[in-house]
Design an enzyme around this catalytic site. Structure first.
Site, PDB file in Angstrom:
ATOM      1  CD  GLU A  16      19.481 -12.988  32.554  1.00  0.00           C
ATOM      2  OE1 GLU A  16      18.635 -12.552  31.746  1.00  0.00           O
ATOM      3  OE2 GLU A  16      19.428 -14.129  33.018  1.00  0.00           O
ATOM      4  CD  GLU A  54      19.485 -17.184  29.660  1.00  0.00           C
ATOM      5  OE1 GLU A  54      18.804 -18.162  29.987  1.00  0.00           O
ATOM      6  OE2 GLU A  54      20.253 -16.600  30.458  1.00  0.00           O
TER       7      GLU A  54
END
Length: 497
Positions: free
Chosen positions: A418, A326
């Site tokens: 995710e 991320e």
């Protein structure tokens, strides 16, 4: 922002606007969860036969057997001159053994004799090249192992050299510390057996037959905290009870992760890759960066780590590399620069595997930073066979995020590595309506996904209630959380491979 997850004082870092992905996967092939597996491997050397056949080849045959059924997998390696078109013949020991659904070849059967003919895409085999075919079948005899093979009508010299040996059941199979070796074949009738080596075609993830597919599965929590949730029994339950295609291995880099013990965490990741392979599932190796958000901070670590795991796993067909979980507080240009330095390291050892690139704004395609997919479309990563990450949390990321994904799916190959059914914190109420809307969208676009998390963390995003991992109650429906029960139901629906 940071939030405590209640695990020995460890902190998990997320951002109020960031989508954090959790990976889901399903499988609708033959279930062998309750079956007794038998594995055999035969090596047959094939001589030169005529101008259309190789001057030599090697055939490896494996069979996974359970009461009433079995899956056969055959790998043909050309050891001689190039061939254009092939026919493989073999005879079962008993006419009661029947070929059913097959893949990567056209199968026919007369009595106990079976013929497999190449397809357009795999009929040509260069010297040293291999192709794999397989089939599901039924049986009435105890050993559905052919005694001989023929190639283009000529009997192969040699034969099956070892007899079936019963494999251990999931509950008695080795722990990750003694996990299957890299050469362990996947179990038959699995996502891995059906799809083989994956690649990117257009905006889709495609299998060995160039068919666009969708993988669905689960992500681990941080393996430094929840190793007890990743065992032979738990991964067997994910494959056989949940019927998942995919295990995402979340290896944090900071947060008491890789940087504290590079060799130890590299070995742990490799063990989990083997474990997923042994259950016939794909494995995402997730270089789980959160803080600092600029992946270039970990550039040297990433090069060292991916050089090691790519070399070790280069011959596997189940590995997907996620190079930055991320990225946040960093420009797309910074992410792109990082990717264009890490991907060549992977490609040097593993030229065929799919690589997934994180995106701006906590892998939100930039939406959480006020941008969108346009900056990637106009300035893509200079590499082939790659996909771009999107993460979401259903209770926090609603129609404005879905609208971007719906549009971007026609412009970029996306993979939701995710996502959560809850808020961006990983906690809060489960939003089943928004979660269903997200999964319906991903299904319609054939976007693969993994859910956060296949763990018993004390948070509503976890699939299991606290204490499940230590108790080993993987298939007890009473141990599922609201999120876990919802996801298991979605994953168990049939795949379209």
């Amino acid at each position: 922002m940071s939030r405590d997850i209640g695990v020995t004082g460890v902190t998990r870092k997320e951002h109020p606007g960031s989508p954090v992905m959790k990976v889901l996967h399903k499988r609708g092939l033959l279930a062998v969860g309750a079956a007794t597996a038998l594995a055999v491997t035969g090596i047959i050397v094939l001589p030169a036969v005529n101008a259309s056949a190789a001057s030599g080849c090697r055939v490896a045959y494996t069979v996974n057997q359970w009461p009433g059924g079995f899956t056969g997998n055959i790998t043909i390696t050309n050891l001689g001159d190039a061939v254009n078109g092939w026919t493989l013949g073999f005879t079962f020991p008993d006419a009661g053994q029947k070929v059913g659904q097959g893949w990567s070849a056209t199968f026919s059967q007369s009595g106990a004799a079976v013929t497999a003919r190449s397809l357009d895409y795999n009929g040509g085999l260069a010297t040293g090249a291999s192709t794999s075919i397989g089939f599901n079948g039924t049986w009435t005899a105890a050993n559905p192992t052919p005694a001989t093979f023929t190639l283009n009508g000529v009997t192969c010299t040699g034969g099956v050299t070892n007899s079936p040996t019963p494999s251990k059941s999931p509950s008695s199979s080795p722990s990750p510390s003694t996990s299957p070796s890299p050469s362990t074949p996947p179990q038959g009738g699995t996502p891995l057996a059906a799809n083989g080596q994956l690649h990117v075609c257009g905006v889709n993830l495609c299998n060995q037959n160039n068919k666009a597919i969708q993988l669905r599965g689960m992500s681990t929590h941080g393996i430094q905290w929840f190793a007890s949730c990743v065992t032979n029994a738990s991964v067997a339950a994910l494959a056989d009870d949940w019927k998942a295609d995919l295990l995402r291995i979340a290896m944090y880099v900071q947060e008491q992760g890789y940087e504290t013990n590079p060799a130890g965490f590299t070995n742990q990741v490799n063990q989990y890759v083997d474990l997923a392979e042994s259950k016939g599932m794909y494995a995402i190796i997730d270089f789980h960066t959160l803080t600092p958000g600029d992946p270039n901070y970990n550039l040297d670590r990433a090069k060292t780590f991916f050089a090691s795991v790519a070399q070790r796993n280069a011959n596997k067909k189940n590995v997907i590399y996620e190079i930055a979980n991320e990225p946040n507080n960093v420009s797309w240009q910074g992410i792109k620069s990082y990717a264009e330095q890490v991907i060549p390291v992977i490609r040097a050892a593993d030229p065929d595997a799919v690589v997934i690139v994180g995106t701006r704004g906590w892998s939100s395609l930039g939406v959480s930073d006020g941008t969108d997919e346009s900056e990637i479309v106009s300035n893509p990563v200079n590499a082939q066979n790659i996909m771009y990450t999107f993460h979401f949390y259903a209770a926090s990321h609603l129609d404005n995020y879905r609208n971007v994904v719906s549009r971007a799916a026609g412009r970029l190959p996306l993979f939701v590595t995710e996502f959560g059914t809850v808020t961006y914190t990983g906690g809060g109420n489960v939003d089943l309506n928004s979660s269903a809307a997200w999964l319906d969208l991903l299904d319609s676009k054939k976007i693969s996904y993994a859910n956060w998390t296949y763990s018993d963390a004390n948070e509503s995003s976890a699939a299991f209630k606290p204490g499940t991992c230590s108790a080993g109650s993987w298939t007890n429906p009473n141990q599922l959380t609201t999120s876990g029960a919802f996801l298991r139901g979605r994953i168990r629906t049939a795949d379209n491979f």
